[in-house]
Design a protein around this motif. Structure first.
Motif, mmCIF file in Angstrom:
data_model
loop_
_atom_site.group_PDB
_atom_site.id
_atom_site.type_symbol
_atom_site.label_atom_id
_atom_site.label_comp_id
_atom_site.label_asym_id
_atom_site.label_seq_id
_atom_site.Cartn_x
_atom_site.Cartn_y
_atom_site.Cartn_z
ATOM 1 N N GLY A 1 0.803 -1.215 0.000
ATOM 2 C CA GLY A 1 0.000 0.000 0.000
ATOM 3 C C GLY A 1 0.836 1.264 0.000
ATOM 4 N N ASN A 2 1.844 1.330 0.859
ATOM 5 C CA ASN A 2 2.660 2.530 0.993
ATOM 6 C C ASN A 2 3.442 2.813 -0.289
ATOM 7 O OD1 ASN A 2 3.818 4.748 2.160
ATOM 8 N ND2 ASN A 2 4.868 3.642 3.788
ATOM 9 N N ILE A 3 4.027 1.789 -0.858
ATOM 10 C CA ILE A 3 4.810 1.987 -2.080
ATOM 11 C C ILE A 3 3.887 2.272 -3.269
ATOM 12 C CG2 ILE A 3 4.956 -0.434 -2.857
ATOM 13 C CD1 ILE A 3 8.009 0.164 -3.340
ATOM 14 N N LEU A 4 2.688 1.716 -3.253
ATOM 15 C CA LEU A 4 1.706 2.029 -4.297
ATOM 16 C C LEU A 4 1.329 3.509 -4.240
ATOM 17 C CD1 LEU A 4 -0.213 1.085 -6.570
ATOM 18 C CD2 LEU A 4 -1.899 0.578 -4.794
ATOM 19 N N ALA A 5 1.183 4.047 -3.028
ATOM 20 C CA ALA A 5 0.865 5.473 -2.879
ATOM 21 C C ALA A 5 1.977 6.336 -3.470
ATOM 22 C CB ALA A 5 0.647 5.808 -1.404
ATOM 23 N N ALA A 6 3.232 5.911 -3.321
ATOM 24 C CA ALA A 6 4.349 6.646 -3.928
ATOM 25 C C ALA A 6 4.273 6.575 -5.449
ATOM 26 C CB ALA A 6 5.678 6.081 -3.434
ATOM 27 N N LEU A 7 3.906 5.425 -5.982
ATOM 28 C CA LEU A 7 3.735 5.283 -7.431
ATOM 29 C C LEU A 7 2.593 6.166 -7.932
ATOM 30 C CD1 LEU A 7 4.215 1.420 -7.616
ATOM 31 C CD2 LEU A 7 5.666 3.098 -8.785
ATOM 32 N N TYR A 8 1.527 6.264 -7.146
ATOM 33 C CA TYR A 8 0.422 7.149 -7.512
ATOM 34 C C TYR A 8 0.875 8.616 -7.509
ATOM 35 C CZ TYR A 8 -3.167 3.460 -7.214
ATOM 36 O OH TYR A 8 -3.944 2.354 -7.436
ATOM 37 N N ALA A 9 1.689 9.001 -6.519
ATOM 38 C CA ALA A 9 2.215 10.373 -6.477
ATOM 39 C C ALA A 9 3.041 10.659 -7.728
ATOM 40 C CB ALA A 9 3.058 10.576 -5.216
ATOM 41 N N LYS A 10 3.797 9.667 -8.153
ATOM 42 C CA LYS A 10 4.585 9.799 -9.386
ATOM 43 C C LYS A 10 3.664 10.010 -10.586
ATOM 44 C CE LYS A 10 7.948 7.223 -12.205
ATOM 45 N NZ LYS A 10 8.787 5.991 -12.271
ATOM 46 N N MET A 11 2.596 9.229 -10.664
ATOM 47 C CA MET A 11 1.645 9.365 -11.772
ATOM 48 C C MET A 11 0.989 10.744 -11.776
ATOM 49 S SD MET A 11 -0.267 5.694 -11.529
ATOM 50 C CE MET A 11 -1.640 6.322 -12.495
ATOM 51 N N MET A 12 0.835 11.337 -10.599
ATOM 52 C CA MET A 12 0.173 12.640 -10.495
ATOM 53 C C MET A 12 1.120 13.805 -10.788
ATOM 54 S SD MET A 12 -2.227 11.812 -7.165
ATOM 55 C CE MET A 12 -2.998 13.422 -7.054
ATOM 56 N N GLY A 13 2.400 13.486 -10.999
ATOM 57 C CA GLY A 13 3.329 14.531 -11.425
ATOM 58 C C GLY A 13 4.519 14.780 -10.529
ATOM 59 N N ILE A 14 4.658 14.058 -9.422
ATOM 60 C CA ILE A 14 5.839 14.210 -8.566
ATOM 61 C C ILE A 14 7.011 13.471 -9.228
ATOM 62 C CG2 ILE A 14 6.852 13.602 -6.332
ATOM 63 C CD1 ILE A 14 4.974 15.961 -6.157
ATOM 64 N N PRO A 15 8.172 14.133 -9.395
ATOM 65 C CA PRO A 15 9.291 13.526 -10.136
ATOM 66 C C PRO A 15 10.036 12.439 -9.344
ATOM 67 C CG PRO A 15 9.385 15.935 -10.226
ATOM 68 C CD PRO A 15 8.415 15.568 -9.139
ATOM 69 N N ILE A 16 9.353 11.336 -9.094
ATOM 70 C CA ILE A 16 9.986 10.177 -8.456
ATOM 71 C C ILE A 16 10.566 9.300 -9.565
ATOM 72 C CG2 ILE A 16 9.571 8.080 -7.110
ATOM 73 C CD1 ILE A 16 7.346 9.633 -5.643
ATOM 74 N N ARG A 17 11.847 8.970 -9.448
ATOM 75 C CA ARG A 17 12.493 8.165 -10.480
ATOM 76 C C ARG A 17 12.226 6.681 -10.252
ATOM 77 N NH1 ARG A 17 18.987 8.097 -11.143
ATOM 78 N NH2 ARG A 17 18.710 7.213 -9.059
#
Length: 737
Positions: A506-522
């Motif tokens: 769940g926690n790592i999925l939320a980070a992936l969602y943040a990336k999809m929303m435009g946060i520059p997570i590599r």
């Protein structure tokens, strides 16, 4: 009384006033004409009898944007300053302010607004209109209030260039910045829709965003949810398969055993919109992000603000809520343990109970079921126990946890958090049994139907299978990145990696969602302990439970073999192929394994890398970090630290999620710090740790919980489905009947 009559756009057609060009187009190219007509009619139908009311600080561009919006909609445009106040007063607004002073000006401005009436128009308010409650209530009755949210620094720069030296409320000793900050509370009280406006954004772009926001506001049917296991053909045939946010919060698990996801995906933020949040507080960021993820027909902005304020107000010990701390080199810690129960679960579970209470129908009682590997239990119990008394009478929670699979302090905490509407049940098995049992109960329509008919009680879920649990987690991943920008560690747009101790995904999925929303997570780095099924899966594409047994570790929250939220990610990378997801999970259930096709594995590995950490390396990391920095990592954060050290390439910052406070795992921490004599009493262990003056200090909430007397008993249940269902019925009878 000032009154503007609604425009009647349809008269252009009904009175045969089509131009010969339009008539020719309609006859020669009917498809093109239909498209133009559809677009034209859509724009006009936005207004109807309602007004679009633009609100914001002075310098937000309300007048200019109002004119553009009115032109696009072919509607009357009213500027309150020019068309109402100056007409009523026969003098300029600045002259009036100078003549009567601040307080009298607000009163007379409000009276003028009370006499004003319009429909089907675009209205640009003054910057101070929202400070008069009666006037705003009057104008809001027939309108949709759009808040043009411009960063304070941008407004101050604009006012300076416009040579505005005085606004309502300004006086000696009170700065312009202070006034703008003070006014925000009034803007937040009245708006229906927020439009983020950065510094260099053109008025035409803002006007387009206003129209898009109004369309969204009026079309809640576009924001529906589907099951990860639903087929495309089934969705088009079955209207009932579409659910809204309120539905998925209440139901938790989809009827077909899948998990709910938004059919159109998550909203995207532009770089400018993210940058407008750099100066914002955590609560402000949460409000903006969640408004875009939750339709106002499900939860209005004002109610959402109330829920967020309640969740993150006095319940968190750190004013920054989720601070980012530099650890060493390019590593930063995202501290997620400042909530009342000392883990990242508080971010969702201080909010979800209030969301749940708002969304559920008043005609039914609800029993919330939750399975926990450690931290979720106390967070759920604490969150639901903070509901208003009237809500507690109709909402109860039952927490199932592995009796011998959590730390002594976690168990003491879960028992201590029991309240009149919140209970814990220890199960003589592991977390996977608890989680699977709850899923089976939810999909047993005979049993759930029996509870509804016999007891008037419906079941709901509070695990991370509930969509509402994930959204608050997206916020803190986005906020962590914005904090690094705010601290001048990186410029906006530079990438970061994140490393997250992962069990249920769940926690790592939320980070992936943040990336999809435009946060520059590599890259998202998945950190496993010795239960490393996810690491193996990410490396090979094979999810294999055959022959695996759960290994109890020092990091029990990730002692998980079946990762529920992985299903949501697989649904995403398979392009929402519900049939394939169903096939994979049926194979996992029946055969104990599944394998991704090569193309899907390559897609997955663009987002994720993974590693795992032994028990020895976990303790060694705690000792090493404490020896060099004086900072104590909890066991889960230590797992992530070890994996981050191995996998990061040091070309960008890496944010390590510190998911729990070390106080919850005192025996392991004392062992890692090589303290020989360890008292078995949890409270004594915390006092011993506190004597070392550690960083951060021992968690206050845990100390308070462990000091409480009473509530020391809890029920224990065998690993048997019928026994679990019996406990559920007993609780329902005792609480609701």
């Amino acid at each position: 009384m000032f009154h503007v009559v609604q425009c009647q756009p349809l008269r252009l057609i009904t009175q045969n006033s089509l131009s010969s060009m339009c008539l020719k187009l309609m006859l020669s190219r009917p498809a093109a004409f239909a498209q133009i007509w559809k677009s034209w009619f859509s724009s006009h139908s936005l207004v109807g009898n309602k007004n679009i009311i633009l609100m914001g600080p002075p310098g937000a561009g309300k007048t200019t944007i109002g004119r553009i919006v009115g032109q696009k909609l072919d509607c009357p445009v009213i500027d309150i300053d020019d068309d109402v106040l100056e007409t009523t007063w026969n003098m300029s607004v600045s002259e009036k302010l100078q003549d009567v002073g601040n307080e009298q000006f607000l009163e007379e401005e409000g009276k003028a607004l009370l006499k004003f009436s319009a429909s089907g128009s675009v209205i640009s308010l003054t910057g101070s209109n929202p400070m008069h409650a009666a006037g705003m209530q009057h104008v809001k009755k027939n309108g949709i209030v759009v808040y043009l949210d411009v960063p304070t620094t941008v407004i101050m720069s604009r006012l300076k260039s416009m040579k505005v030296d005085r606004i309502v409320g300004q006086s000696p000793g009170i700065s312009l910045k202070d006034i703008l900050q003070f006014r925000k509370q009034f803007y937040k009280r009245w708006y229906d829709i927020r439009v983020l406006c950065g510094g260099d954004i053109a008025a035409e772009v803002v006007a387009a965003k206003v129209l898009d926001a109004v369309k969204r506001y009026q079309n809640s049917e576009l924001e529906t949810f589907i099951s990860t296991r639903s087929s495309r053909s089934g969705r088009s045939m079955e209207k009932d398969s579409h659910k809204y946010f309120s539905d998925v919060v209440t139901e938790g698990l989809a009827p077909d055993g899948g998990l709910f996801v938004p059919e159109r995906g998550l909203p995207k933020f532009t770089a400018g919109e993210w940058q407008s949040l750099i100066e914002a507080t955590y609560i402000e960021r949460a409000q903006v992000i969640l408004e875009r993820c939750i339709h106002p027909s499900d939860i209005p902005a004002s109610k959402l603000a109330e829920i967020i304020g309640t969740a993150y107000g006095e319940n968190f010990t750190c004013s920054k809520i989720a601070p980012v701390r530099h650890l060493a080199g390019n590593q930063f810690l995202l501290e997620l343990f400042h909530g009342p129960t000392a883990s990242f679960k508080d971010f969702a579970l201080q909010m979800v109970p209030h969301i749940f209470a708002y969304c559920i129908p008043r005609s039914c009682n609800y029993l919330v079921l939750v399975a926990t590997s450690g931290d979720t239990g106390s967070a759920v119990l604490d969150g639901f126990s903070r509901l208003h008394d009237t809500d507690k009478q109709r909402i109860a929670v039952m927490n199932f946890f592995p009796e011998d699979g959590v730390s002594p302090i976690q168990k003491s905490q879960m028992i201590g958090c029991q309240k009149e509407n919140a209970w814990s049940v220890g199960v003589k098995s592991d977390f996977d049994f608890c989680q699977t049992a709850i899923k089976q109960i939810f999909t047993n329509s005979d049993y759930t139907g029996f509870l509804t008919v016999e007891y008037g009680t419906a079941l709901a879920a509070a695990n991370s299978i509930n969509w509402a649990r994930l959204l608050p987690q997206v916020v803190y991943h986005a906020s962590a990145y914005l904090d690094l920008v705010h601290q001048d560690i990186i410029p906006f747009g530079s990438p970061v990696d994140v490393c997250i101790p992962t069990g249920n995904f769940g926690n790592i999925l939320a980070a992936l969602y943040a990336k999809m929303m435009g946060i520059p997570i590599r890259k998202c780095i998945c950190a496993s302990n010795e239960n490393n099924v996810l690491t193996d899966f990410i490396r090979t594409g094979v999810y294999d439970l055959r022959g695996r047994k759960l290994i109890p570790t020092f990091s029990p929250a990730v002692d998980i073999l079946k990762s529920s939220n992985l299903e949501r990610y697989l649904h995403l990378i398979t392009n929402e192929d519900g049939q394939l997801v169903t096939q994979l999970y049926n194979q996992l259930e029946n055969q104990g394994h599944f394998q991704l096709q090569k193309g899907l594995l390559e897609k997955l590995q663009q987002d994720l890398v993974a590693g795992w950490c032994s028990e020895e390396d976990c303790l060694a990391a705690i000792h090493s970090v404490y020896s060099t920095t004086g900072y104590i990592l909890d066991t889960h954060t230590a797992v992530a630290k070890v994996v981050a050290d191995r996998l990061q390439d040091r070309t960008c910052p890496i944010i390590i999620s510190s998911t729990a406070h070390y106080s919850k795992f005192a025996p392991a921490i004392l062992r890692a710090l090589r303290i020989a004599e360890i008292n078995q009493n949890p409270l004594s262990q915390l006092h011993l740790l506190s004597s070392y003056s550690p960083l951060p200090p021992v968690h206050w909430g845990l100390l308070e919980t462990l000091k409480k007397k009473g509530n020391e008993d809890h029920q224990v249940c065998a690993a048997d489905m019928s026994m679990l269902m019996s406990h559920i019925e007993t609780l329902i009878q005792n609480h609701f009947m």
